[in-house]
Design an enzyme around this catalytic site. Structure first.
Site, PDB file in Angstrom:
ATOM      1  N   ASN A 194       0.843  -1.200   0.000  1.00  0.00           N
ATOM      2  CA  ASN A 194       0.000   0.000   0.000  1.00  0.00           C
ATOM      3  C   ASN A 194       0.878   1.250   0.000  1.00  0.00           C
ATOM      4  OD1 ASN A 194      -2.761   1.100   0.399  1.00  0.00           O
ATOM      5  ND2 ASN A 194      -2.028   1.753   2.407  1.00  0.00           N
ATOM      6  N   HIS A 230      -4.344   9.974  -2.030  1.00  0.00           N
ATOM      7  CA  HIS A 230      -4.424  11.259  -1.326  1.00  0.00           C
ATOM      8  C   HIS A 230      -4.055  12.348  -2.334  1.00  0.00           C
ATOM      9  CE1 HIS A 230      -4.989   9.469   2.588  1.00  0.00           C
ATOM     10  NE2 HIS A 230      -3.926   8.705   2.431  1.00  0.00           N
ATOM     11  N   ASP A 262      -8.834  10.759  -0.621  1.00  0.00           N
ATOM     12  CA  ASP A 262      -9.370  12.077  -0.265  1.00  0.00           C
ATOM     13  C   ASP A 262      -8.783  13.102  -1.233  1.00  0.00           C
ATOM     14  OD1 ASP A 262      -6.788  12.371   0.925  1.00  0.00           O
ATOM     15  OD2 ASP A 262      -7.581  12.083   2.945  1.00  0.00           O
TER      16      ASP A 262
HETATM   17  O1  9MR Z   1      -5.455   8.832   9.566  1.00  0.00           O
HETATM   18  C1  9MR Z   1      -4.264   8.604  10.282  1.00  0.00           C
HETATM   19  C2  9MR Z   1      -4.045   9.725  11.265  1.00  0.00           C
HETATM   20  O2  9MR Z   1      -5.086   9.728  12.239  1.00  0.00           O
HETATM   21  C3  9MR Z   1      -2.717   9.561  11.929  1.00  0.00           C
HETATM   22  O3  9MR Z   1      -2.460  10.695  12.765  1.00  0.00           O
HETATM   23  C4  9MR Z   1      -1.640   9.447  10.872  1.00  0.00           C
HETATM   24  C5  9MR Z   1      -0.289   9.257  11.529  1.00  0.00           C
HETATM   25  O4  9MR Z   1       0.706   9.036  10.633  1.00  0.00           O
HETATM   26  O5  9MR Z   1      -1.918   8.352  10.029  1.00  0.00           O
HETATM   27  C6  9MR Z   1      -3.099   8.535   9.323  1.00  0.00           C
HETATM   28  O6  9MR Z   1      -3.303   7.529   8.367  1.00  0.00           O
HETATM   29  C7  9MR Z   1      -2.297   7.390   7.356  1.00  0.00           C
HETATM   30  C8  9MR Z   1      -2.320   5.942   6.915  1.00  0.00           C
HETATM   31  O7  9MR Z   1      -2.169   5.097   8.012  1.00  0.00           O
HETATM   32  C9  9MR Z   1      -1.237   5.677   5.875  1.00  0.00           C
HETATM   33  N1  9MR Z   1      -1.316   6.586   4.763  1.00  0.00           N
HETATM   34  C10 9MR Z   1      -1.412   8.000   5.107  1.00  0.00           C
HETATM   35  C11 9MR Z   1      -2.561   8.217   6.104  1.00  0.00           C
HETATM   36  C12 9MR Z   1      -2.728   9.703   6.381  1.00  0.00           C
HETATM   37  O8  9MR Z   1      -1.596  10.204   7.028  1.00  0.00           O
END
Ligand code: 9MR
Length: 409
Positions: A194, A230, A262
Site C-alpha cells: 500500500n 491522497h 481524499d
Molecule cells: O489517519 C491517520 C491519522 O489519524 C494519523 O495521525 C496518521 C499518523 O501518521 O496516520 C493517518 O493515516 C495514514 C495511513 O495510516 C497511511 N497513509 C497516510 C494516512 C494519512 O496520514
C-alpha cells in the site's frame, strides 16, 4: 443485491423515474462490479452517535478500515506485549454491520513504538521481532480481514527504498519476509502493498511494481496493490491515465484497490473547487470501475471533513471528503455516484459536474468507447484500456511504450 436488481429492472421497464434513485455508494459499487465502497474510521469518533449512524449505513459503506488501531504502536506498544482492544472495537463494528474489514497496517516506518525505532538490532533479532509482530497480529485477526496492508509506504518518490529501521537493518528482504509471515498466519486473507502517489505512474509506481515482483520472485504470496489516492483538488490524473496505471499492476497478476482516497481543497472552498473535487472523485472511482473486477474496491479516508486527517497535516487545506463537517453531502458524493455509473442523489448539496471546468477527464464508463481529437506532444495516445485520442497532433507519431501506454513522440 436482489433488491438492487429489482430496482434496476423497474427503472429499465420505465416503472420508476431514475432521478429519485436512493442508491448509495456501496450499492452503486456493487452494481458496477466492485466488491465494496468503504470508509476509514477511528475509535475516538465512534462516540459521536450521528457519525456512527452514517458509518453504519451499509447502502454507502460496505467496508471499513481502522485508521490507527491496528498499527504497530497500538498493537505491540512494548515488545511481546500485545493489545487488540481498539482494533477489536472496529472489527466488531464491521462484523455487526456486515461490512468487510480492510486491515491496516503491519509494517510501516510511522507510528512505530520506540522499542522498535530505538532498539539495537541485528538482522537476525529485528527479523525475529518483525515475524513475531506479524504472526501475533495476523493470527489475532485471522478470518476477519478481507485484506491486510502488509507493508505500507516503503518507497521514496523516486521509486528507491525509503530508509527505515527495517530496510537499514535487514535490507529489501524485509518485504518478502513480512509477506511470508502474514501468509503463514492467515493463508486466506489477501495481502497488499500500500502506498501513495502511485496513481501518477512513473518512478514510484515502477518501484511498487518492483516490490510486487520481489515478493513473487521470492516465491511468496502477494495479492494486491493499494493505491492510497491522497490528492489535492485538480491534480487527479484523467480516468484513462488512471486506468493505464492500474493495468500496469494488474498485468503483474495482482488485484488493485483505492485504499485511502481524499481530495483536499485550499480553504475556503468555492463552487468551482467543490465541482472539480466531484470530477476528481468521479475519475478515481471510475478508473476502478473500468478495471473491475481486478480493481476490487474504493475506500475513502473517513467520510466527513469533521474527522479528516488533512487540516492538521496540510496547513490551509481541508474539505477533502464527500461529506462536510456538518455531515451534509457535498458535490463529491454525486461525483462518486456518477463515476460508479449510478443516478445521482438529489440530497447532495450541488450538482456534480460542471461544464465550465477545464478538465482532461472523461466521464465515459466504457473502456471501449473512442474519442475523437488528437493528443499533443508527450500526450498518451493508446494502451490497453485507453479511451482517449489515438492520433497525435502533427508532426508527432503515436509510439508504443508498453502494452498499457503509447505516447506522442
Ligand atoms: O489517519 C491517520 C491519522 O489519524 C494519523 O495521525 C496518521 C499518523 O501518521 O496516520 C493517518 O493515516 C495514514 C495511513 O495510516 C497511511 N497513509 C497516510 C494516512 C494519512 O496520514
Amino acid at each position: 443485491m436482489v433488491q438492487l436488481r429489482l430496482v434496476a429492472a423497474a427503472v429499465a421497464a420505465g416503472l420508476l423515474p431514475t432521478v429519485t434513485s436512493a442508491i448509495g455508494l456501496h450499492e452503486a459499487a456493487l452494481a458496477a462490479g466492485l466488491e465494496y465502497f468503504g470508509s476509514a474510521t477511528d475509535n475516538g469518533e465512534l462516540s459521536d452517535s450521528a457519525y456512527l449512524t452514517q458509518l453504519d449505513n451499509t447502502a454507502d459503506f460496505g467496508q471499513i478500515t481502522p485508521g490507527n488501531s491496528q498499527k504497530w504502536d497500538s498493537t505491540e506498544p512494548s515488545q511481546g506485549s500485545f493489545s487488540f482492544t481498539n482494533g477489536d472495537v472496529i472489527a466488531d463494528l464491521a462484523d455487526s454491520n456486515g461490512q468487510y474489514l480492510r486491515c491496516h497496517t503491519l509494517v510501516w516506518h510511522n507510528q512505530l513504538p520506540s522499542w522498535v525505532t530505538s532498539g539495537s538490532w541485528t538482522n537476525a533479532t529485528l527479523t525475529a521481532a518483525l515475524r513475531n509482530h506479524i504472526t501475533n497480529v495476523v493470527t489475532h485477526y485471522k478470518g476477519r480481514c478481507i485484506h491486510w496492508d502488509v507493508v505500507n509506504e516503503a518507497l521514496n518518490e523516486d521509486g528507491t527504498y525509503r530508509t527505515n529501521i527495517f530496510y537499514t537493518t535487514i535490507g529489501e528482504s524485509y518485504i518478502p519476509i513480512a509477506f511470508a509471515a502474514a501468509a503463514a498466519a492467515d493463508p486466506d486473507v489477501k495481502l497488499y502493498y500500500n502506498d501513495y502517489n502511485l496513481e501518477y505512474g512513473g518512478s514510484k509506481a515502477a518501484g511498487a511494481q518492483r516490490i510486487v515482483q520481489l515478493v513473487q520472485n521470492a516465491g511468496v504470496k502477494i495479492d494486491g496493490v493499494g493505491l492510497q489516492a491522497h490528492f489535492e483538488v485538480g491534480t487527479v490524473p484523467s480516468r484513462s491515465s488512471l486506468v493505464s496505471v492500474l493495468n500496469g499492476f494488474i498485468a503483474l497478476g495482482v488485484e488493485v484497490a483505492y485504499t485511502e482516497a481524499d481530495v483536499r481543497i485550499q480553504l475556503p472552498t468555492s463552487a468551482t473547487t467543490l465541482a472539480q473535487q466531484a470530477v476528481d472523485f468521479g475519475n478515481l472511482v471510475g478508473s476502478c470501475v473500468d478495471t473491475a473486477p481486478d480493481c476490487v474496491g474504493f475506500t475513502i479516508w473517513d467520510w466527513t471533513d469533521k474527522y479528516s486527517w488533512v487540516p492538521s497535516t496540510f496547513s490551509g487545506y481541508g474539505a477533502a471528503l464527500p461529506w462536510d463537517e456538518n455531515y451534509v453531502k457535498k458535490p463529491a458524493y454525486n461525483g462518486l455516484l456518477a463515476g460508479l455509473g449510478a443516478a445521482t442523489s438529489s440530497s447532495a448539496s450541488a450538482t456534480a459536474t460542471s461544464t465550465t471546468l477545464t478538465t482532461t477527464t472523461t466521464t465515459s464508463s466504457s473502456a471501449t468507447s473512442t474519442s475523437t481529437g488528437t493528443a499533443a506532444h508527450w500526450g498518451q495516445c493508446g494502451g490497453n484500456g485507453w479511451t482517449g485520442p489515438t492520433a497525435c497532433a502533427s508532426p508527432w507519431t503515436c509510439t508504443v511504450i508498453n502494452a498499457w501506454y503509447s505516447q506522442c513522440l
